[in-house]
Write a protein that holds these residues in place. Structure first.
Motif, PDB file in Angstrom:
ATOM      1  N   UNK A  24      48.946 -17.893 -12.328  1.00  0.00           N
ATOM      2  CA  UNK A  24      49.558 -17.801 -11.002  1.00  0.00           C
ATOM      3  C   UNK A  24      50.405 -19.024 -10.690  1.00  0.00           C
ATOM      4  N   UNK A  25      49.887 -20.203 -11.019  1.00  0.00           N
ATOM      5  CA  UNK A  25      50.575 -21.446 -10.682  1.00  0.00           C
ATOM      6  C   UNK A  25      51.327 -22.051 -11.862  1.00  0.00           C
ATOM      7  N   UNK A  26      51.315 -21.361 -13.006  1.00  0.00           N
ATOM      8  CA  UNK A  26      51.990 -21.816 -14.220  1.00  0.00           C
ATOM      9  C   UNK A  26      51.644 -23.275 -14.528  1.00  0.00           C
ATOM     10  N   UNK A  27      50.325 -23.513 -14.565  1.00  0.00           N
ATOM     11  CA  UNK A  27      49.849 -24.875 -14.781  1.00  0.00           C
ATOM     12  C   UNK A  27      48.770 -24.870 -15.861  1.00  0.00           C
ATOM     13  N   UNK A  28      48.812 -25.885 -16.721  1.00  0.00           N
ATOM     14  CA  UNK A  28      47.815 -26.023 -17.776  1.00  0.00           C
ATOM     15  C   UNK A  28      46.899 -27.204 -17.491  1.00  0.00           C
ATOM     16  N   UNK A  29      45.626 -27.013 -17.807  1.00  0.00           N
ATOM     17  CA  UNK A  29      44.620 -28.053 -17.622  1.00  0.00           C
ATOM     18  C   UNK A  29      44.011 -28.388 -18.978  1.00  0.00           C
ATOM     19  N   UNK A  30      44.196 -29.610 -19.452  1.00  0.00           N
ATOM     20  CA  UNK A  30      43.594 -29.975 -20.739  1.00  0.00           C
ATOM     21  C   UNK A  30      42.071 -30.068 -20.617  1.00  0.00           C
ATOM     22  N   UNK A  31      41.395 -29.669 -21.671  1.00  0.00           N
ATOM     23  CA  UNK A  31      39.935 -29.757 -21.745  1.00  0.00           C
ATOM     24  C   UNK A  31      39.610 -30.684 -22.907  1.00  0.00           C
ATOM     25  N   UNK A  32      38.779 -31.676 -22.649  1.00  0.00           N
ATOM     26  CA  UNK A  32      38.365 -32.614 -23.686  1.00  0.00           C
ATOM     27  C   UNK A  32      37.568 -31.868 -24.757  1.00  0.00           C
ATOM     28  N   UNK A  33      37.867 -32.137 -26.000  1.00  0.00           N
ATOM     29  CA  UNK A  33      37.130 -31.503 -27.101  1.00  0.00           C
ATOM     30  C   UNK A  33      35.642 -31.844 -26.984  1.00  0.00           C
ATOM     31  N   UNK A  34      34.762 -30.928 -27.392  1.00  0.00           N
ATOM     32  CA  UNK A  34      33.320 -31.163 -27.229  1.00  0.00           C
ATOM     33  C   UNK A  34      32.826 -32.442 -27.899  1.00  0.00           C
ATOM     34  N   UNK A  35      33.388 -32.784 -29.046  1.00  0.00           N
ATOM     35  CA  UNK A  35      32.932 -34.001 -29.731  1.00  0.00           C
ATOM     36  C   UNK A  35      33.357 -35.268 -29.011  1.00  0.00           C
ATOM     37  N   UNK A  36      34.266 -35.148 -28.058  1.00  0.00           N
ATOM     38  CA  UNK A  36      34.730 -36.306 -27.289  1.00  0.00           C
ATOM     39  C   UNK A  36      34.153 -36.359 -25.878  1.00  0.00           C
ATOM     40  N   UNK A  37      33.261 -35.421 -25.556  1.00  0.00           N
ATOM     41  CA  UNK A  37      32.632 -35.400 -24.233  1.00  0.00           C
ATOM     42  C   UNK A  37      31.158 -35.030 -24.416  1.00  0.00           C
ATOM     43  N   UNK A  38      30.365 -36.023 -24.762  1.00  0.00           N
ATOM     44  CA  UNK A  38      28.952 -35.810 -25.082  1.00  0.00           C
ATOM     45  C   UNK A  38      28.190 -35.152 -23.930  1.00  0.00           C
ATOM     46  N   UNK A  39      28.477 -35.574 -22.699  1.00  0.00           N
ATOM     47  CA  UNK A  39      27.767 -35.009 -21.544  1.00  0.00           C
ATOM     48  C   UNK A  39      28.009 -33.503 -21.426  1.00  0.00           C
ATOM     49  N   UNK A  40      29.271 -33.072 -21.523  1.00  0.00           N
ATOM     50  CA  UNK A  40      29.573 -31.644 -21.422  1.00  0.00           C
ATOM     51  C   UNK A  40      29.025 -30.885 -22.624  1.00  0.00           C
ATOM     52  N   UNK A  41      29.093 -31.486 -23.797  1.00  0.00           N
ATOM     53  CA  UNK A  41      28.559 -30.840 -24.987  1.00  0.00           C
ATOM     54  C   UNK A  41      27.051 -30.604 -24.834  1.00  0.00           C
ATOM     55  N   UNK A  42      26.325 -31.599 -24.327  1.00  0.00           N
ATOM     56  CA  UNK A  42      24.882 -31.439 -24.109  1.00  0.00           C
ATOM     57  C   UNK A  42      24.596 -30.377 -23.047  1.00  0.00           C
ATOM     58  N   UNK A  43      25.423 -30.325 -22.011  1.00  0.00           N
ATOM     59  CA  UNK A  43      25.260 -29.288 -20.986  1.00  0.00           C
ATOM     60  C   UNK A  43      25.515 -27.899 -21.584  1.00  0.00           C
ATOM     61  N   UNK A  44      26.512 -27.808 -22.467  1.00  0.00           N
ATOM     62  CA  UNK A  44      26.810 -26.552 -23.151  1.00  0.00           C
ATOM     63  C   UNK A  44      25.579 -26.080 -23.931  1.00  0.00           C
ATOM     64  N   UNK A  45      25.014 -26.976 -24.736  1.00  0.00           N
ATOM     65  CA  UNK A  45      23.848 -26.600 -25.538  1.00  0.00           C
ATOM     66  C   UNK A  45      22.654 -26.246 -24.654  1.00  0.00           C
ATOM     67  N   UNK A  46      22.508 -26.916 -23.520  1.00  0.00           N
ATOM     68  CA  UNK A  46      21.415 -26.585 -22.589  1.00  0.00           C
ATOM     69  C   UNK A  46      21.584 -25.172 -22.031  1.00  0.00           C
ATOM     70  N   UNK A  47      22.813 -24.805 -21.682  1.00  0.00           N
ATOM     71  CA  UNK A  47      23.055 -23.457 -21.169  1.00  0.00           C
ATOM     72  C   UNK A  47      22.721 -22.414 -22.231  1.00  0.00           C
ATOM     73  N   UNK A  48      23.093 -22.683 -23.471  1.00  0.00           N
ATOM     74  CA  UNK A  48      22.759 -21.752 -24.567  1.00  0.00           C
ATOM     75  C   UNK A  48      21.237 -21.599 -24.656  1.00  0.00           C
ATOM     76  N   UNK A  49      20.518 -22.704 -24.633  1.00  0.00           N
ATOM     77  CA  UNK A  49      19.047 -22.652 -24.685  1.00  0.00           C
ATOM     78  C   UNK A  49      18.473 -21.938 -23.470  1.00  0.00           C
ATOM     79  N   UNK A  50      19.027 -22.201 -22.284  1.00  0.00           N
ATOM     80  CA  UNK A  50      18.548 -21.547 -21.063  1.00  0.00           C
ATOM     81  C   UNK A  50      18.754 -20.037 -21.129  1.00  0.00           C
ATOM     82  N   UNK A  51      19.897 -19.607 -21.651  1.00  0.00           N
ATOM     83  CA  UNK A  51      20.159 -18.168 -21.791  1.00  0.00           C
ATOM     84  C   UNK A  51      19.138 -17.555 -22.750  1.00  0.00           C
ATOM     85  N   UNK A  52      18.911 -18.215 -23.852  1.00  0.00           N
ATOM     86  CA  UNK A  52      17.980 -17.683 -24.853  1.00  0.00           C
ATOM     87  C   UNK A  52      16.545 -17.624 -24.368  1.00  0.00           C
TER      88      UNK A  52
END
Length: 186
Positions: A128-156
């Motif tokens: 809609x706004x023709x705008x891009x938002x960069x996302x830090x790669x998982x290996x460069x953002x330990x906090x988000x990577x750990x949150x990602x793995x926690x969500x996977x475990x929580x789902x399981x």
């Protein structure tokens, strides 16, 4: 046989773990019967991807299904520019970059890497706004990577009958499954 986690479930689970159950209750019911205007507009962001009209370039993967064995996640990517190593997730309108959006592109990136592709950049594109938002790669953002793995475990390990579940009133107001939920505030 263990079933896979759909990539789209990552964002939905964060929104409300119970919504995953209700999504499966609806099953193959026509989505127009329960989707709100926001969901319908969101699907339009993917029309050119789903209909394979986005690009015919040979170095672009568009709308392909990907699977990540490590996390047992399956879904589709929107766009992957092989030459640039750039993964792009298209959204109709972005008001905020939610953790669920990031977890979805992480899952896509992990799947692409398992397939032998080199993912160097990730971005979320607001159509809609023709705008891009960069996302830090998982290996460069330990906090988000750990949150990602926690969500996977929580789902399981999620139990629909979890007595500690606390609904979020603001989220319940916008939930397309509220008519199915047995919580009074929903």
């Amino acid at each position: 046989m263990e079933s896979y986690i759909p990539i789209s479930m990552l964002n939905d689970f964060i929104f409300c773990p119970r919504s995953i159950y209700f999504h499966f209750v609806h099953g193959n019911v026509e989505q127009d019967m329960y989707h709100t205007e926001v969901q319908i507009k969101g699907k339009s962001a993917h029309e050119s991807i789903d209909n394979k009209h986005y690009s015919t370039r040979k170095d672009m993967l568009v709308g392909i299904e990907v699977y990540c064995e490590k996390y047992n996640i399956l879904g589709k990517i929107d766009i992957f520019d092989i030459k640039a190593g750039k993964l792009i997730e298209r959204k109709n309108s972005v008001t905020k970059i939610y953790d669920g959006y990031i977890f979805q592109v992480y899952a896509q990136a992990f799947a692409l890497r398992e397939m032998g592709f080199i993912v160097k950049k990730i971005e979320i594109y607001d159509r809609t706004h023709n705008k891009s938002y960069p996302v830090t790669l998982p290996e460069n953002d330990l906090e988000m990577f750990q949150k990602f793995e926690k969500v996977i475990n929580d789902i399981n390990s999620y139990d629909l009958n979890d007595t500690e579940f606390k609904p979020n009133v603001e989220k319940c107001k916008h939930c397309i499954y509220s008519h199915l939920c047995d919580y009074e505030i929903c």
